[in-house]
Enzyme design. Sequence first.
Site, PDB file in Angstrom:
ATOM      1  CG  HIS A 151      13.558  50.873 120.042  1.00 64.42           C
ATOM      2  ND1 HIS A 151      12.990  51.537 121.109  1.00 64.42           N
ATOM      3  CD2 HIS A 151      13.121  49.669 120.392  1.00 64.42           C
ATOM      4  CE1 HIS A 151      12.592  50.549 122.184  1.00 64.42           C
ATOM      5  NE2 HIS A 151      12.530  49.481 121.417  1.00 64.42           N
ATOM      6  CD  GLU A 183      11.237  51.699 125.558  1.00 67.17           C
ATOM      7  OE1 GLU A 183      11.935  52.455 125.860  1.00 67.17           O
ATOM      8  OE2 GLU A 183      11.768  50.484 125.010  1.00 67.17           O
TER       9      GLU A 183
END
Length: 339
Positions: free
Chosen positions: A255, A293
């Site tokens: 991330h 994601e």
Amino acid sequence: MTQISTITLPGASDCEISLQLLSSNSLAVHDNHQSLLLTLSEQDTALVNAVNESDLPEKIPNHLIAASLDYLFSRNPDLSRLHFAPALAERLQDNQLIHSHEENSQEGISYRSGLYQNRTLWHWQKDNQTIPEIWTENEKAIAHPLRQEQPKCVVYNRYDYQNDLTISFRTLDLEEDLDLFHEWMNQPRVSEFWEMAQSREELTAYLQSVLKDRRVWPMVGCFNGEPFGYFEVYWALEDRIAPYYDCQPWDRGFHLLVGNPEFLGQRYSNSWTKAITHFLFLDDPRTTRLVGEPRADNKRVLKLLCPAGWSFVKEFDFPHKRASLVNCCRDSFFQEVQL
């Protein structure tokens, strides 16, 4: 022709390498102890040789040759391989940078895709050893390889010739980076996606938690030594993403946020997307796939990742969001992406 490029090996601030193109086909490279004067000739093959073979040291350190190869490959994007003259090849420290030999010749060959999988210049460990594969279980009874404890240092450092930037990643330091982390997380542009616009106390507790968790690796990205963003690297097998695809033991993801607005824009995104991808493939050669994601409506992330070889796989539903599964494979990255 006289521009000088200087690079520093991660974890070795006292080892600085300078490279200078003296003419269209001659390159001077040196560190604190040794120097080389090389020539690149292109006839049937692109051949790297010493300008004067008698000036070659008895043993040439890997980092000098790796720096020379990186320089030459970066300035010759159509080259997929470089040949070493026999006099040069036989003096290399070892064979890490020679991937094959010409038949019936001592001439060594270095492939672009092989060079950039070598840790010598960019990774804090420098060698290509890996930790043993020892399996364990976490608190959720998920079996996974035992993960290495993360070092407290600069773990990746690379001069990006395409964008004229030095990019590095270091493990986050709670005392040094808390103020910056707090500022970044409380920016509206960042909190829209991270949803962590919290107090210093709450963010301190969060960082203390991730710093103890070997599944996660919190890192700060820097351009020319100035922090620009936060990267949270994770092992996919122990992450919430694992059940949503055919997860393998060494798959990784991350991330990110770019907190310093001065480093927004295509020049910088082209650099950090390739660099973080490169680092994660270097960090463990058993990692053959990276995954992510992002929120399905965050189309900008995939657009940013595309130059680094990432692609869209599918959309799926997390309990908390509609997500896009994106991935990048080792083979295609090193064959197709120009670093």
